[in-house]
Scaffold this motif. Structure first.
Motif, PDB file in Angstrom:
ATOM      1  N   TRP A 270      14.159   7.325   0.965  1.00  0.00           N
ATOM      2  CA  TRP A 270      12.802   6.731   0.393  1.00  0.00           C
ATOM      3  C   TRP A 270      12.026   6.020   1.492  1.00  0.00           C
ATOM      4  O   TRP A 270      10.778   5.946   1.371  1.00  0.00           O
ATOM      5  N   PHE A 271      12.523   5.209   2.265  1.00  0.00           N
ATOM      6  CA  PHE A 271      11.859   4.658   3.331  1.00  0.00           C
ATOM      7  C   PHE A 271      10.839   5.646   4.133  1.00  0.00           C
ATOM      8  O   PHE A 271       9.582   5.334   4.311  1.00  0.00           O
ATOM      9  N   ILE A 272      11.576   6.779   4.528  1.00  0.00           N
ATOM     10  CA  ILE A 272      10.681   7.526   5.352  1.00  0.00           C
ATOM     11  C   ILE A 272       9.822   8.294   4.672  1.00  0.00           C
ATOM     12  O   ILE A 272       8.573   8.411   5.041  1.00  0.00           O
ATOM     13  N   GLU A 273       9.980   8.833   3.384  1.00  0.00           N
ATOM     14  CA  GLU A 273       8.924   9.415   2.569  1.00  0.00           C
ATOM     15  C   GLU A 273       7.802   8.369   2.216  1.00  0.00           C
ATOM     16  O   GLU A 273       6.748   8.911   2.300  1.00  0.00           O
ATOM     17  N   TYR A 274       8.287   7.106   1.607  1.00  0.00           N
ATOM     18  CA  TYR A 274       7.204   6.519   1.348  1.00  0.00           C
ATOM     19  C   TYR A 274       6.474   5.674   2.517  1.00  0.00           C
ATOM     20  O   TYR A 274       5.295   5.345   2.676  1.00  0.00           O
TER      21      TYR A 274
ATOM     22  N   ASN B 187       0.675  -1.169  -0.002  1.00  0.00           N
ATOM     23  CA  ASN B 187      -0.066   0.090   0.116  1.00  0.00           C
ATOM     24  C   ASN B 187       0.835   1.257  -0.045  1.00  0.00           C
ATOM     25  O   ASN B 187       1.440   1.452   0.957  1.00  0.00           O
ATOM     26  N   GLY B 188       1.071   1.769  -0.912  1.00  0.00           N
ATOM     27  CA  GLY B 188       1.630   3.183  -1.085  1.00  0.00           C
ATOM     28  C   GLY B 188       3.259   3.165  -1.255  1.00  0.00           C
ATOM     29  O   GLY B 188       3.680   4.124  -1.121  1.00  0.00           O
ATOM     30  N   MET B 189       3.651   1.940  -1.513  1.00  0.00           N
ATOM     31  CA  MET B 189       5.238   2.077  -1.568  1.00  0.00           C
ATOM     32  C   MET B 189       5.505   1.548  -3.012  1.00  0.00           C
ATOM     33  O   MET B 189       6.592   0.915  -3.104  1.00  0.00           O
ATOM     34  N   THR B 190       4.867   1.984  -4.062  1.00  0.00           N
ATOM     35  CA  THR B 190       5.024   2.093  -5.433  1.00  0.00           C
ATOM     36  C   THR B 190       4.921   0.511  -6.157  1.00  0.00           C
ATOM     37  O   THR B 190       4.586   0.550  -7.438  1.00  0.00           O
ATOM     38  N   ALA B 191       5.160  -0.617  -5.399  1.00  0.00           N
ATOM     39  CA  ALA B 191       4.589  -1.764  -6.065  1.00  0.00           C
ATOM     40  C   ALA B 191       3.171  -1.793  -6.513  1.00  0.00           C
ATOM     41  O   ALA B 191       2.978  -2.280  -7.638  1.00  0.00           O
ATOM     42  N   ASP B 192       2.455  -0.987  -5.956  1.00  0.00           N
ATOM     43  CA  ASP B 192       0.932  -1.186  -6.547  1.00  0.00           C
ATOM     44  C   ASP B 192       0.694  -0.196  -7.495  1.00  0.00           C
ATOM     45  O   ASP B 192      -0.189  -0.400  -8.380  1.00  0.00           O
ATOM     46  N   LYS B 193       1.746   0.729  -7.823  1.00  0.00           N
ATOM     47  CA  LYS B 193       1.746   1.601  -8.974  1.00  0.00           C
ATOM     48  C   LYS B 193       2.163   0.701 -10.237  1.00  0.00           C
ATOM     49  O   LYS B 193       1.672   0.837 -11.219  1.00  0.00           O
TER      50      LYS B 193
ATOM     51  N   LEU C 246      13.779   4.052  -9.552  1.00  0.00           N
ATOM     52  CA  LEU C 246      12.660   3.639 -10.100  1.00  0.00           C
ATOM     53  C   LEU C 246      11.447   3.169  -9.318  1.00  0.00           C
ATOM     54  O   LEU C 246      10.386   2.817  -9.669  1.00  0.00           O
ATOM     55  N   LEU C 247      11.692   3.482  -7.910  1.00  0.00           N
ATOM     56  CA  LEU C 247      10.561   3.463  -7.046  1.00  0.00           C
ATOM     57  C   LEU C 247       9.843   4.639  -6.678  1.00  0.00           C
ATOM     58  O   LEU C 247       9.090   4.656  -5.547  1.00  0.00           O
ATOM     59  N   TYR C 248      10.428   5.930  -7.248  1.00  0.00           N
ATOM     60  CA  TYR C 248       9.542   6.971  -6.922  1.00  0.00           C
ATOM     61  C   TYR C 248       8.633   7.403  -8.223  1.00  0.00           C
ATOM     62  O   TYR C 248       8.733   7.110  -9.242  1.00  0.00           O
ATOM     63  N   TYR C 249       7.339   7.789  -7.599  1.00  0.00           N
ATOM     64  CA  TYR C 249       6.171   7.448  -8.204  1.00  0.00           C
ATOM     65  C   TYR C 249       5.362   8.953  -7.854  1.00  0.00           C
ATOM     66  O   TYR C 249       5.088   9.194  -6.843  1.00  0.00           O
ATOM     67  N   PRO C 250       5.125   9.806  -8.865  1.00  0.00           N
ATOM     68  CA  PRO C 250       5.252   9.637 -10.530  1.00  0.00           C
ATOM     69  C   PRO C 250       6.697  10.104 -10.478  1.00  0.00           C
ATOM     70  O   PRO C 250       7.322  11.047  -9.886  1.00  0.00           O
ATOM     71  N   SER C 251       7.266   9.753 -11.764  1.00  0.00           N
ATOM     72  CA  SER C 251       8.833  10.185 -12.056  1.00  0.00           C
ATOM     73  C   SER C 251       9.162   9.411 -13.421  1.00  0.00           C
ATOM     74  O   SER C 251       8.411   8.408 -13.979  1.00  0.00           O
TER      75      SER C 251
ATOM     76  N   TYR D 158      19.329   4.063 -15.258  1.00  0.00           N
ATOM     77  CA  TYR D 158      20.425   5.014 -14.166  1.00  0.00           C
ATOM     78  C   TYR D 158      19.761   5.842 -13.430  1.00  0.00           C
ATOM     79  O   TYR D 158      19.281   6.994 -13.687  1.00  0.00           O
ATOM     80  N   GLY D 159      19.329   5.388 -12.338  1.00  0.00           N
ATOM     81  CA  GLY D 159      18.800   6.320 -11.221  1.00  0.00           C
ATOM     82  C   GLY D 159      19.036   5.493  -9.554  1.00  0.00           C
ATOM     83  O   GLY D 159      18.453   5.866  -8.745  1.00  0.00           O
TER      84      GLY D 159
END
Length: 299
Positions: A205-209, A50-56, A286-291, A280-281
């Motif tokens: 990333w972990f704290i933000e998501y 839930n909300g940590m990009t796999a769902d996207k 590639l786990l930031y959404y949207p990007s 290259y990121g």
């Protein structure tokens, strides 16, 4: 129960794995009269669905006409299992097989076309399942975590035999194992409160998501580690892969355990049709959404 998500069919589901109830979402195709191929997905290291990009990523597969089964690993998120926040690679890999069993109970799904998807730690789990389960017809491995050491040769197949036997054990946690102490997953204070992941990119990333409302993520983890033969490496299973594979690799991956050099070594050992895509990121790009990186990798 079937819910609507922007006119897309999403059903909350559950199934049994290693005597625990695993829960997740089944994204169904818009077309009811055609059986859909399915992508079986689980989240990466300690994250949730839930909300940590796999769902996207699941939503992108659904838009492309696939059904998707996305679930939380045992002991994490909305799935059951004790101790909470304890992870075990083999138990999590077994979850994929039990999820595939569940897929076979659904009339909407074409069970002759099953893919498994994983990112980071779960990419290694999906890879292992693809070497053992004949029902898997495609493997998608994103930002793979095959470790930092080169795999040795498995000349007589003993390492693969061990991996297969362990994955299919009736109760994996009955096998000899050790348990690590509980520690934070990420921390800004590596002296006073050292964490499992030490990179600042991981912390950010972990704290933000994970810190978003409703993710069910917790900043603590322990590991149960199954005893393995000396010099065992999951990459030794590569030649036994039963399906084509796509690897989406961060060529500048900064995370310990996710060396692109080791990933390339494993990739070269695979005999099935294979494709390598450079992103290259860094590990989390590639786990930031949207990007733009999400758009590139999801394509």
């Amino acid at each position: 129960m079937r819910n609507s998500n922007k006119n897309k069919k999403v059903e909350y589901i559950e199934f049994i794995s290693q005597e625990a109830i695993l829960r997740g979402k089944l994204y169904l195709s818009e077309t009811d009269d055609i059986k859909s191929p399915v992508v079986v997905m689980a989240h990466g290291f300690t994250t949730t669905i839930n909300g940590m990009t796999a769902d996207k990523y699941a939503e992108e597969f659904q838009k492309a006409g696939f059904a998707v089964l996305l679930y939380d690993h045992r002991n994490l998120g909305i799935s059951d299992g004790e101790p909470r926040q304890e992870i075990n690679f083999w138990v999590q890999a077994r979850g994929y097989i039990d999820a595939i069993d569940f897929v076979f109970t659904r009339s909407e799904i074409d069970t002759s076309r099953i893919a498994v998807w994983g990112a980071s730690m779960s990419s290694r789990e999906a890879f292992l399942v693809g070497t053992v389960d004949d029902r898997v017809k495609s493997v998608i491995s994103m930002i793979p975590a095959f470790g930092d050491e080169m795999p040795s040769k498995d000349n007589n197949g003993e390492f693969y035999a061990f991996a297969k036997k362990t994955l299919l054990a009736e109760n994996i946690m009955d096998l000899p194992h050790t348990v690590t102490e509980r520690v934070p997953i990420v921390s800004t204070d590596q002296i006073g409160s050292p964490s499992k992941l030490t990179n600042l990119t991981a912390y950010r990333w972990f704290i933000e998501y994970g810190g978003r409302f409703g993710t069910n993520w917790q900043n603590v983890v322990s590991s149960s580690i199954i005893e393995t033969p000396e010099k065992f490496h999951i990459g030794q299973c590569a030649s036994h892969l039963k399906a084509p594979i796509l690897m989406v690799v961060a060529t500048n991956d900064e995370m310990s355990g996710a060396s692109p050099t080791i990933t390339k070594e494993v990739f070269d050992m695979i005999k099935q049709p294979k494709e390598w895509i450079d992103i290259y990121g860094g590990h989390f790009g590639l786990l930031y959404y949207p990007s733009d990186l999400f758009n590139q990798s999801s394509r």
